[in-house]
Write a protein that holds these residues in place. Structure first.
Motif, mmCIF file in Angstrom:
data_model
loop_
_atom_site.group_PDB
_atom_site.id
_atom_site.type_symbol
_atom_site.label_atom_id
_atom_site.label_comp_id
_atom_site.label_asym_id
_atom_site.label_seq_id
_atom_site.Cartn_x
_atom_site.Cartn_y
_atom_site.Cartn_z
ATOM 1 N N VAL A 112 -34.234 -55.737 -55.766
ATOM 2 C CA VAL A 112 -32.705 -55.357 -55.217
ATOM 3 C C VAL A 112 -32.147 -55.007 -56.478
ATOM 4 N N TRP A 113 -32.301 -55.513 -57.615
ATOM 5 C CA TRP A 113 -31.509 -55.389 -58.747
ATOM 6 C C TRP A 113 -32.110 -54.030 -59.510
ATOM 7 N N ALA A 163 -33.081 -51.404 -57.926
ATOM 8 C CA ALA A 163 -32.718 -50.490 -57.109
ATOM 9 C C ALA A 163 -31.291 -50.104 -56.819
ATOM 10 N N ALA A 164 -30.304 -51.113 -56.827
ATOM 11 C CA ALA A 164 -29.191 -51.095 -56.541
ATOM 12 C C ALA A 164 -27.977 -51.904 -57.267
ATOM 13 N N GLY A 165 -28.677 -52.564 -58.526
ATOM 14 C CA GLY A 165 -27.719 -53.421 -59.220
ATOM 15 C C GLY A 165 -26.771 -52.332 -60.092
ATOM 16 N N LEU A 166 -25.565 -52.912 -60.223
ATOM 17 C CA LEU A 166 -24.696 -52.046 -60.942
ATOM 18 C C LEU A 166 -25.183 -51.873 -62.456
ATOM 19 N N ARG A 174 -28.221 -51.695 -63.438
ATOM 20 C CA ARG A 174 -29.535 -51.476 -63.443
ATOM 21 C C ARG A 174 -30.061 -50.154 -64.288
ATOM 22 N N VAL A 197 -34.487 -47.088 -59.071
ATOM 23 C CA VAL A 197 -35.347 -46.668 -57.944
ATOM 24 C C VAL A 197 -36.856 -46.807 -57.992
ATOM 25 N N THR A 204 -21.828 -48.255 -59.321
ATOM 26 C CA THR A 204 -21.711 -48.669 -57.843
ATOM 27 C C THR A 204 -21.608 -49.959 -57.675
ATOM 28 N N VAL A 217 -21.974 -52.763 -56.563
ATOM 29 C CA VAL A 217 -23.102 -53.784 -55.631
ATOM 30 C C VAL A 217 -23.645 -54.632 -56.865
#
Length: 274
Positions: A178-179, A181-184, A186, A191, A263, A265
């Motif tokens: 999750v981190w 793919a979507a962590g601020l 990252r 991905v 982003t 998230v």
């Protein structure tokens, strides 16, 4: 079925140290859930020095106090079983299985599968070095990137140095993916990193020994190697990362190692003193 308690522990620790847990509209003091997790299973105790090194004093105090109180309560409820566990069972690795099995994904087991048999003292020295290096990287990730990344690196350190780490202990791969793919905070092309990690942990799990070659060794120790690869990625990323503001993760740039987009998230700000 094997991963149930570990899923619960991951949820408790991530909610506690990276997200911020609340109960009936009131925020729980940081460290309590992690202390309870350590009382359920001792391996989360690796987060106590992590909290101390990141100067989250209140969280460390809360964790230690909760662990002692919960463990003491179990001594009251089941004194015989508690005494047996802490004086005998906790020192016997064989009670949970043989560390010679390929599904034991610890660094020491991986070294053994390479045909290297270090002395007991050398093995302990390697363990201490990994603990120190892993915690140092976790602290750096916490300060330069995000609390979530610090927690993930600390958890990976615990998996590498535990007496035994079965595949179902690696449920930490879920927040890692999750981190990625979507962590601020990252990395760039996160991905793709997430997809690669998913393939390793879902499609290419460690298998019993087959052929004596380098590729099969990678297969046998896939989780250990992947964890070390994550450490290398994080070390490179935080080495070049800059552009923090007010102690929270912002739209940072890092020599091609960050995603370049901010982003909102999985961002977790830090309060001074934890």
């Amino acid at each position: 079925e094997f991963g149930q308690i570990n899923v619960l522990l991951v949820l408790m620790i991530v909610a506690d140290l990276a997200v911020g847990a609340s109960w009936r509209g009131k925020k729980l003091p940081k460290g309590i859930l992690t202390g309870l997790a350590a009382a359920l299973k001792l391996t989360p105790l690796v987060f106590l020095p992590y909290l101390l090194f990141t100067r989250q004093w209140r969280a460390a105090r809360n964790m230690a106090t909760t662990f002692v109180v919960a463990t003491g309560a179990m001594f009251v409820v089941a004194p015989g079983a508690s005494w047996l566990y802490f004086t005998k069972d906790v020192f016997e690795v064989k009670r949970v299985g043989s560390s010679s099995l390929v599904i034991d994904q610890t660094l020491r087991a991986a070294i053994g599968r390479a045909g290297i048999s270090p002395s007991h003292a050398l093995g302990d020295l390697i363990t201490v070095a990994v603990v120190c290096g892993g915690l140092a990287l976790a602290v750096l990730a916490h300060r330069r990137s995000s609390p979530l990344l610090g927690v993930l690196v600390c958890a990976g350190t615990g998996l590498l140095v535990s007496p035994i780490s079965w595949p179902h202990h690696y449920v930490w791969i879920v927040p890692v993916v999750v981190w990625l793919a979507a962590g601020l905070d990252r990395p760039a092309r996160g991905v793709y990193w997430a997809a690669a990690a998913s393939v390793v942990f879902m499609v290419v799990p460690p298998d019993p020994p087959g052929h004596a070659n380098a590729l099969w060794y990678v297969r046998e120790n896939a989780y250990v190697i992947s964890t070390l690869a994550l450490f290398a990625l994080v070390a490179a990323m935080v080495r070049f990362r800059h552009g923090r503001q007010d102690g929270s993760v912002t739209a940072v740039q890092a020599d091609g190692l960050t995603g370049g987009r901010a982003t909102p998230v999985l961002s977790a700000s830090r309060a001074p003193g934890g």
